[in-house]
Design an enzyme around this catalytic site. Structure first.
Site, PDB file in Angstrom:
ATOM      1  N   GLY A 100       0.821  -1.216   0.000  1.00  0.00           N
ATOM      2  CA  GLY A 100       0.000   0.000   0.000  1.00  0.00           C
ATOM      3  C   GLY A 100       0.847   1.254   0.000  1.00  0.00           C
ATOM      4  O   GLY A 100       2.072   1.203   0.109  1.00  0.00           O
ATOM      5  N   ARG A 103       3.790   6.166   1.715  1.00  0.00           N
ATOM      6  CA  ARG A 103       4.228   7.567   1.747  1.00  0.00           C
ATOM      7  C   ARG A 103       3.675   8.338   0.555  1.00  0.00           C
ATOM      8  O   ARG A 103       4.362   9.187  -0.027  1.00  0.00           O
ATOM      9  CB  ARG A 103       5.745   7.654   1.758  1.00  0.00           C
ATOM     10  CG  ARG A 103       6.405   6.905   0.613  1.00  0.00           C
ATOM     11  CD  ARG A 103       7.794   7.381   0.460  1.00  0.00           C
ATOM     12  NE  ARG A 103       8.501   6.607  -0.550  1.00  0.00           N
ATOM     13  CZ  ARG A 103       9.690   6.923  -0.995  1.00  0.00           C
ATOM     14  NH1 ARG A 103      10.300   7.982  -0.520  1.00  0.00           N
ATOM     15  NH2 ARG A 103      10.275   6.191  -1.895  1.00  0.00           N
ATOM     16  N   LYS A 123       3.840  12.154  -3.456  1.00  0.00           N
ATOM     17  CA  LYS A 123       4.761  11.117  -2.982  1.00  0.00           C
ATOM     18  C   LYS A 123       5.719  11.762  -1.985  1.00  0.00           C
ATOM     19  O   LYS A 123       6.306  12.801  -2.285  1.00  0.00           O
ATOM     20  CB  LYS A 123       5.526  10.532  -4.172  1.00  0.00           C
ATOM     21  CG  LYS A 123       6.405   9.338  -3.844  1.00  0.00           C
ATOM     22  CD  LYS A 123       6.855   8.663  -5.141  1.00  0.00           C
ATOM     23  CE  LYS A 123       7.827   7.519  -4.846  1.00  0.00           C
ATOM     24  NZ  LYS A 123       8.259   6.854  -6.094  1.00  0.00           N
ATOM     25  N   ASP A 135       8.994   6.452   7.535  1.00  0.00           N
ATOM     26  CA  ASP A 135       8.607   7.772   8.038  1.00  0.00           C
ATOM     27  C   ASP A 135       7.598   8.473   7.130  1.00  0.00           C
ATOM     28  O   ASP A 135       7.158   9.588   7.422  1.00  0.00           O
ATOM     29  CB  ASP A 135       9.850   8.648   8.227  1.00  0.00           C
ATOM     30  CG  ASP A 135      10.610   8.874   6.925  1.00  0.00           C
ATOM     31  OD1 ASP A 135      10.159   8.377   5.864  1.00  0.00           O
ATOM     32  OD2 ASP A 135      11.661   9.542   6.965  1.00  0.00           O
ATOM     33  N   ARG A 186       3.090  13.344  -8.618  1.00  0.00           N
ATOM     34  CA  ARG A 186       3.182  12.395  -9.719  1.00  0.00           C
ATOM     35  C   ARG A 186       1.862  12.352 -10.479  1.00  0.00           C
ATOM     36  O   ARG A 186       0.791  12.379  -9.880  1.00  0.00           O
ATOM     37  CB  ARG A 186       3.514  11.016  -9.161  1.00  0.00           C
ATOM     38  CG  ARG A 186       3.521   9.916 -10.192  1.00  0.00           C
ATOM     39  CD  ARG A 186       4.376   8.764  -9.769  1.00  0.00           C
ATOM     40  NE  ARG A 186       3.762   7.960  -8.724  1.00  0.00           N
ATOM     41  CZ  ARG A 186       4.380   6.918  -8.164  1.00  0.00           C
ATOM     42  NH1 ARG A 186       5.589   6.569  -8.534  1.00  0.00           N
ATOM     43  NH2 ARG A 186       3.776   6.231  -7.224  1.00  0.00           N
ATOM     44  N   ARG A 193      -1.741  -1.366  -9.978  1.00  0.00           N
ATOM     45  CA  ARG A 193      -0.514  -2.127 -10.161  1.00  0.00           C
ATOM     46  C   ARG A 193      -0.834  -3.614 -10.275  1.00  0.00           C
ATOM     47  O   ARG A 193      -1.924  -4.052  -9.876  1.00  0.00           O
ATOM     48  CB  ARG A 193       0.399  -1.919  -8.934  1.00  0.00           C
ATOM     49  CG  ARG A 193       0.664  -0.453  -8.625  1.00  0.00           C
ATOM     50  CD  ARG A 193       0.943  -0.221  -7.139  1.00  0.00           C
ATOM     51  NE  ARG A 193       0.999   1.205  -6.807  1.00  0.00           N
ATOM     52  CZ  ARG A 193       2.109   1.943  -6.807  1.00  0.00           C
ATOM     53  NH1 ARG A 193       3.268   1.384  -7.081  1.00  0.00           N
ATOM     54  NH2 ARG A 193       2.074   3.227  -6.520  1.00  0.00           N
ATOM     55  N   ASP A 262       4.666  -4.661  -7.345  1.00  0.00           N
ATOM     56  CA  ASP A 262       3.979  -3.427  -6.926  1.00  0.00           C
ATOM     57  C   ASP A 262       4.492  -2.231  -7.719  1.00  0.00           C
ATOM     58  O   ASP A 262       3.902  -1.151  -7.658  1.00  0.00           O
ATOM     59  CB  ASP A 262       4.157  -3.186  -5.422  1.00  0.00           C
ATOM     60  CG  ASP A 262       5.609  -3.187  -4.992  1.00  0.00           C
ATOM     61  OD1 ASP A 262       6.309  -4.171  -5.293  1.00  0.00           O
ATOM     62  OD2 ASP A 262       6.053  -2.208  -4.378  1.00  0.00           O
TER      63      ASP A 262
HETATM   64  P1  AMP Z   1       9.093   1.262  -3.274  1.00  0.00           P
HETATM   65  O1  AMP Z   1      10.281   0.378  -3.077  1.00  0.00           O
HETATM   66  O2  AMP Z   1       9.401   2.732  -3.256  1.00  0.00           O
HETATM   67  O3  AMP Z   1       8.291   0.880  -4.453  1.00  0.00           O
HETATM   68  O4  AMP Z   1       8.180   1.055  -1.983  1.00  0.00           O
HETATM   69  C1  AMP Z   1       7.767  -0.190  -1.513  1.00  0.00           C
HETATM   70  C2  AMP Z   1       6.815  -0.003  -0.362  1.00  0.00           C
HETATM   71  O5  AMP Z   1       7.461   0.665   0.720  1.00  0.00           O
HETATM   72  C3  AMP Z   1       5.584   0.807  -0.674  1.00  0.00           C
HETATM   73  O6  AMP Z   1       4.530   0.270   0.054  1.00  0.00           O
HETATM   74  C4  AMP Z   1       5.952   2.183  -0.179  1.00  0.00           C
HETATM   75  O7  AMP Z   1       4.826   2.956   0.125  1.00  0.00           O
HETATM   76  C5  AMP Z   1       6.758   1.843   1.065  1.00  0.00           C
HETATM   77  N1  AMP Z   1       7.713   2.902   1.430  1.00  0.00           N
HETATM   78  C6  AMP Z   1       8.823   3.266   0.756  1.00  0.00           C
HETATM   79  N2  AMP Z   1       9.460   4.262   1.397  1.00  0.00           N
HETATM   80  C7  AMP Z   1       8.730   4.570   2.494  1.00  0.00           C
HETATM   81  C8  AMP Z   1       8.854   5.520   3.565  1.00  0.00           C
HETATM   82  N3  AMP Z   1       9.872   6.373   3.619  1.00  0.00           N
HETATM   83  N4  AMP Z   1       7.896   5.523   4.507  1.00  0.00           N
HETATM   84  C9  AMP Z   1       6.873   4.661   4.465  1.00  0.00           C
HETATM   85  N5  AMP Z   1       6.703   3.748   3.499  1.00  0.00           N
HETATM   86  C10 AMP Z   1       7.611   3.689   2.515  1.00  0.00           C
HETATM   87 MG    MG Z   2       6.727   1.150  -5.262  1.00  0.00          MG
END
Ligand code: AMP
Ligand code: MG
Length: 499
Positions: A100, A103, A123, A135, A186, A193, A262
């Site tokens: 989900g 952030r 984002k 965070d 974005r 997805r 995802d």
């Molecule tokens: P990503 O690798 O950016 O595609 O993110 C994978 C998952 O980690 C997704 O569910 C993002 O929403 C979550 N995520 C990535 N960075 C953060 C962050 N700094 N705080 C909270 N969730 C994050």
């Molecule tokens: Mg992602």
């Protein structure tokens, strides 16, 4: 999902997006309603006025104090019904049933003047019920990277989500060191997805799965609604779009770096740029992500991984493909078989265009493979080798051959190529220039732009880079620096998730 929300947030009179909120109208299982988390001192560092115009939005409104408040997640625009979306996903092969938007916040959807529907998503906009240990924030560097890469892909004519704005937050985010925080706006033709389908499939929630399918069909494959088997027609559509997308990535040397399920949109747009990059010296095994130890997401492995991800989509869709599971599996297998030929056709035709051949003949495939092998063996720059074939077609081999560790390796290939080119229509050089960009976001230039912004709040290198990347196929006098491969000391060997 249980959560104490939403907090009150000011709703402004502008900027006017004319939001429609079709995803927010879906049942509760699809999302969590909540506003973004306000930031301390938002400052606009980049507004994409061309994209604003394409969306029918007023750049002056977006750039106003009210606009900046909205683009930072500190206030809501009229008509916004912010949500965070539910999805699951395979990350490096391991299934996580509950990812989900950890952030990100979907503010709403806009209808562009041509009727096309786009998500407007923030984002880096604060913690959500999906944040787990994170965070909810983003550092300026990765947001500028996403801006640069997405807009570069767009200028190259490759389907991608886009970037409307970046604001800094006036807050620090803690990574390996404290970094300036930022929020990216974005724009996507949707954020559905492969992992969104997996989310409902994993829960055995077939009613929601069906609902999601109907939604995705209405948004991306309206013709599939009329098909005898809409789920199958949809799967075929996603497979075709992804096959074409991955072929186009390969043809410009792009490595996504984190092709988790995802991070694969059913729209066929490139999405979620983490440790991504364009290759310089041609190397099919090139890996950029510092966390990709197995080379799972290496340049040359991307078609295989796309097929693997699409197989996960097909699995998720099984209950909708046929009443009997055996029949559904057969249909899925047969449909997945379309990926390789579709990818191959687009990739092959694209490679031939890159060497100036418009109509394929026997032996052409071997000719272009021979070039790629020589490029790999000689660490030849992928982008410039193809681009400089234009000069070679005009009789000057020097720029191309100089890119090869052993220039004779080019000469041996060029003889056969020239003979073949003589059988094609004239003006090969123009065709080659139209098929091969001169400007790509080279890693050292991206790093230079990101570090100036991060360390000195100096956005001039970022702006200058965006400027040349906006016209990747044009000769741009005075901009030679942006065309050149990294010198040894400038070379960037890994990019980091840097979330
Ligand atoms: P990503 O690798 O950016 O595609 O993110 C994978 C998952 O980690 C997704 O569910 C993002 O929403 C979550 N995520 C990535 N960075 C953060 C962050 N700094 N705080 C909270 N969730 C994050
Ligand atoms: Mg992602």
């Amino acid at each position: 999902m249980d959560t104490a929300l939403p907090a009150e947030m000011p709703v402004l009179a502008a900027p006017r997006f004319g939001f429609d909120n079709s995803y927010a109208r879906l049942p509760e299982a699809f999302h969590v309603r909540m506003p973004p988390v306000p930031v301390k001192a938002p400052k606009l560092v980049r507004l994409n006025t061309a994209l604003a115009a394409r969306l029918g939005l007023d750049p002056a409104e977006l750039g106003s104090d009210a606009g900046i408040a909205v683009l930072s997640g500190s206030a809501l625009a009229p008509g916004s019904e912010p949500i965070t979306q539910a999805y699951a996903g395979h990350q490096f092969g391991h299934f996580n049933p509950k990812l989900g938007d950890g952030r990100a916040h979907l503010l709403g959807e806009v209808l562009a003047p041509d009727g096309a529907r786009f998500d407007i998503q923030l984002k880096g906009s604060g913690r959500t019920p999906w944040s787990r240990g994170g965070d909810g924030r983003a550092a300026i560097g990765p947001m500028l990277r996403e801006y640069i890469i997405s807009e570069a892909l767009h200028a190259l004519g490759i389907p991608t989500t886009r970037s409307l704005a970046v604001v800094t937050t006036g807050e620090w985010v803690m990574r390996e060191e404290p970094l300036p925080g930022a929020v990216l706006t974005r724009v996507a033709s949707s954020h559905v997805r492969v992992g969104t389908f997996q989310y409902f499939a994993a829960r055995g929630d077939n009613a929601s799965l069906r609902h999601l399918l109907d939604y995705a069909i209405a948004r991306h494959d309206p013709a599939a609604a009329q098909a005898a088997n809409p789920a199958l027609a949809f799967l075929q559509g996603v497979i075709a779009r992804q096959a074409e997308l991955i072929a186009q990535w390969l043809l410009v040397g792009f490595v996504h770096g984190v092709m988790n399920t995802d991070n694969m949109a059913v729209s066929g747009e490139s999405i979620d740029f983490g440790p991504c990059a364009f290759m310089e010296a041609y190397d099919p095994a090139m890996v950029l992500s510092s966390i990709d130890h197995q080379g799972r997401y290496a340049y040359g492995n991307q078609p295989r991984i796309a097929h693997w991800n699409l197989t996960r989509l097909a699995e998720a869709l099984l209950p909708l493909l046929a009443e009997q599971e055996d029949a559904a599996i057969e249909l899925a297998k047969e449909t997945l078989g379309a990926f390789a030929p579709r990818f191959g056709a687009v990739y092959e035709a694209g490679l031939l265009r890159k060497i100036g051949i418009a109509a394929a003949r026997d032996g052409d495939s071997a000719l272009v493979q021979d070039l790629l092998e020589r490029m790999a063996a000689n660490a030849a720059d992928f982008t410039l080798t193809f681009r400089h074939l234009a000069e070679a077609a005009e009789g000057d081999d020097a720029p191309a051959r100089a890119l090869f560790a052993d220039p004779a390796a080019f000469d041996a290939w060029a003889t056969g190529w020239r003979a073949r080119l003589a059988q094609e229509a004239p003006d090969a050089a123009a065709r080659i220039r139209a098929a091969n960009p001169l400007f790509i976001p080279r890693n050292h230039l991206v790093e230079e732009a990101l570090s100036a912004a991060t360390q000195r709040e100096d956005y001039a290198p970022f702006e200058a880079l965006l400027n040349v990347l906006g016209q990747p196929f044009a000769d741009q006098p005075g901009q030679d620096r942006y065309t050149l491969p990294a010198q040894a000391e400038e070379r960037v060997t890994a990019t980091f998730c840097g979330t």
